[in-house]
Design a protein around this motif. Sequence first.
Motif, PDB file in Angstrom:
ATOM      1  N   PRO A   1     -26.948 -21.011 -12.801  1.00 22.39           N
ATOM      2  CA  PRO A   1     -26.915 -21.588 -14.157  1.00 22.39           C
ATOM      3  C   PRO A   1     -28.126 -22.479 -14.417  1.00 22.39           C
ATOM      4  O   PRO A   1     -28.669 -23.106 -13.506  1.00 22.39           O
ATOM      5  N   SER A   2     -28.530 -22.537 -15.667  1.00 24.53           N
ATOM      6  CA  SER A   2     -29.608 -23.444 -16.045  1.00 24.53           C
ATOM      7  C   SER A   2     -29.072 -24.852 -16.252  1.00 24.53           C
ATOM      8  O   SER A   2     -29.836 -25.813 -16.294  1.00 24.53           O
ATOM      9  N   TYR A   3     -27.746 -24.967 -16.370  1.00 31.16           N
ATOM     10  CA  TYR A   3     -27.074 -26.267 -16.506  1.00 31.16           C
ATOM     11  C   TYR A   3     -27.588 -27.044 -17.709  1.00 31.16           C
ATOM     12  O   TYR A   3     -28.075 -28.155 -17.605  1.00 31.16           O
TER      13      TYR A   3
ATOM     14  N   LYS B   1     -23.576 -29.757 -22.448  1.00 34.29           N
ATOM     15  CA  LYS B   1     -22.699 -29.262 -23.502  1.00 34.29           C
ATOM     16  C   LYS B   1     -21.884 -30.413 -24.061  1.00 34.29           C
ATOM     17  O   LYS B   1     -21.553 -31.356 -23.348  1.00 34.29           O
TER      18      LYS B   1
ATOM     19  N   LYS C   1     -27.524 -30.845 -12.734  1.00 27.58           N
ATOM     20  CA  LYS C   1     -28.171 -30.507 -11.454  1.00 27.58           C
ATOM     21  C   LYS C   1     -28.064 -31.642 -10.451  1.00 27.58           C
ATOM     22  O   LYS C   1     -27.949 -31.412  -9.248  1.00 27.58           O
TER      23      LYS C   1
ATOM     24  N   LYS D   1     -33.794 -30.287 -22.628  1.00 29.31           N
ATOM     25  CA  LYS D   1     -32.484 -30.915 -22.412  1.00 29.31           C
ATOM     26  C   LYS D   1     -32.404 -32.247 -23.173  1.00 29.31           C
ATOM     27  O   LYS D   1     -31.406 -32.531 -23.850  1.00 29.31           O
TER      28      LYS D   1
ATOM     29  N   GLU E   1     -22.211 -20.840 -16.541  1.00 28.30           N
ATOM     30  CA  GLU E   1     -22.376 -22.282 -16.665  1.00 28.30           C
ATOM     31  C   GLU E   1     -21.059 -22.987 -16.327  1.00 28.30           C
ATOM     32  O   GLU E   1     -19.979 -22.418 -16.472  1.00 28.30           O
TER      33      GLU E   1
ATOM     34  N   GLU F   1     -17.992 -25.264 -16.940  1.00 27.38           N
ATOM     35  CA  GLU F   1     -17.226 -25.706 -18.095  1.00 27.38           C
ATOM     36  C   GLU F   1     -16.426 -26.939 -17.730  1.00 27.38           C
ATOM     37  O   GLU F   1     -16.137 -27.193 -16.560  1.00 27.38           O
TER      38      GLU F   1
ATOM     39  N   LYS G   1     -33.799 -21.210  -9.719  1.00 31.89           N
ATOM     40  CA  LYS G   1     -33.110 -20.545 -10.829  1.00 31.89           C
ATOM     41  C   LYS G   1     -32.733 -19.116 -10.462  1.00 31.89           C
ATOM     42  O   LYS G   1     -31.632 -18.649 -10.741  1.00 31.89           O
TER      43      LYS G   1
END
Length: 368
Positions: free
Chosen positions: A29-31, A34, A86, A122, A315, A317, A335
């Motif tokens: 995941p790119s993290y 959210k 991360k 981000k 990702e 959740e 990645k």
Amino acid sequence: MKDIKLGKLIKVVFFFVVPLLFSATLHLPSYVPKTYEKKITNSPKAFVISGAHGDEIGGYLSAVYLYKTLKVKNGDIKFLPFLNIKSVVKTYRYLDGVGDINDKFSFSKQNVLNLPDNVFRKIEFIRKEIRDFKPDVVLSLHVAWGYSVINKKRWGNSIVIDEKRYKNLILYPVAKKVLQSINSNNKYRYRDYSIKVLNTFSKNVKSEMNDFSAWVLKSGFPVYTIESSKQLDLWRQIYNTSFAVAEFLKFYGFKIENLDTVLNKRQIDKFLKSIKKRKVKLKFLIDGKYYTYDCEYRGKLIVPVKKDSEIFIPEVEINDIGYFIVPRSEMNYKKNYFFRNFINFKVKYLNVSKKRYDDYCYIRFVVK
């Protein structure tokens, strides 16, 4: 000379390009952060953010706990529990190659701090979320060492504000009222809280100028940082933080429907116990199709793939709090991974009693 260059080119193609044509590919995941929203009415509005520092477990767990538990009769609350996933994954304070992401919020719209593109995006995402949401209050949740009431150099158990007053934003009276309630009505208080005033702008404290809270304040929104103490058990960190958040929400006009439930030790214990599972369900996207697997505690999961398979790890959740897939060698986080025979990963989970992330189970993707 041309033959030598051609030979080097052939070697590059052979060693770097050809293997990719005959390898399975795995994408971690790119993290990206959210937000999760609880909306009853359009106002008042609160933005709750945490997870800037991966080793401040009580901070982001408090945000998750409040999102899952809190019921309000009015208002709109946005939660962003994992500002820096991360670092959370590695239970590490800083972001590799970047440092403290909390002090990378320059007020400039340009990347003046020369951040990696993914980190700058981000931060831009977070800034846009707050600007578009236009909250009446921003609450930033952290956990620090010690107790500020005993040692002024420590930040644990404190409410932190950049200024007592900044332009038309008056912060100190609100912080003081919340502080009084925490120190008099919190039945599980172990040490008193105190207020820390940084005087960021009035004393031109350059080391604080690019902090998240300074950016929020300059953007025209009142912001308070709530610091619990790492010396406390996790349940008490969550209790103290939830108590403080509730007091701020009430001050800004929110009506809380289930405060007794939120501030119930048994409820917090139940939340923490729910993190440890007998087995976890892992979902992978393999060659365009989702597959679900069970991974038992201390077990090993074998996932068969084709020699040219493409695998995506979803990702994280909020409902899957506490479980992260990382490389077997955690220092080698990338990645994308290419492999021809097999590759090893592991699932880490939050060990509540130890207040750290431990290995839960192991995964091996095997080319069949």
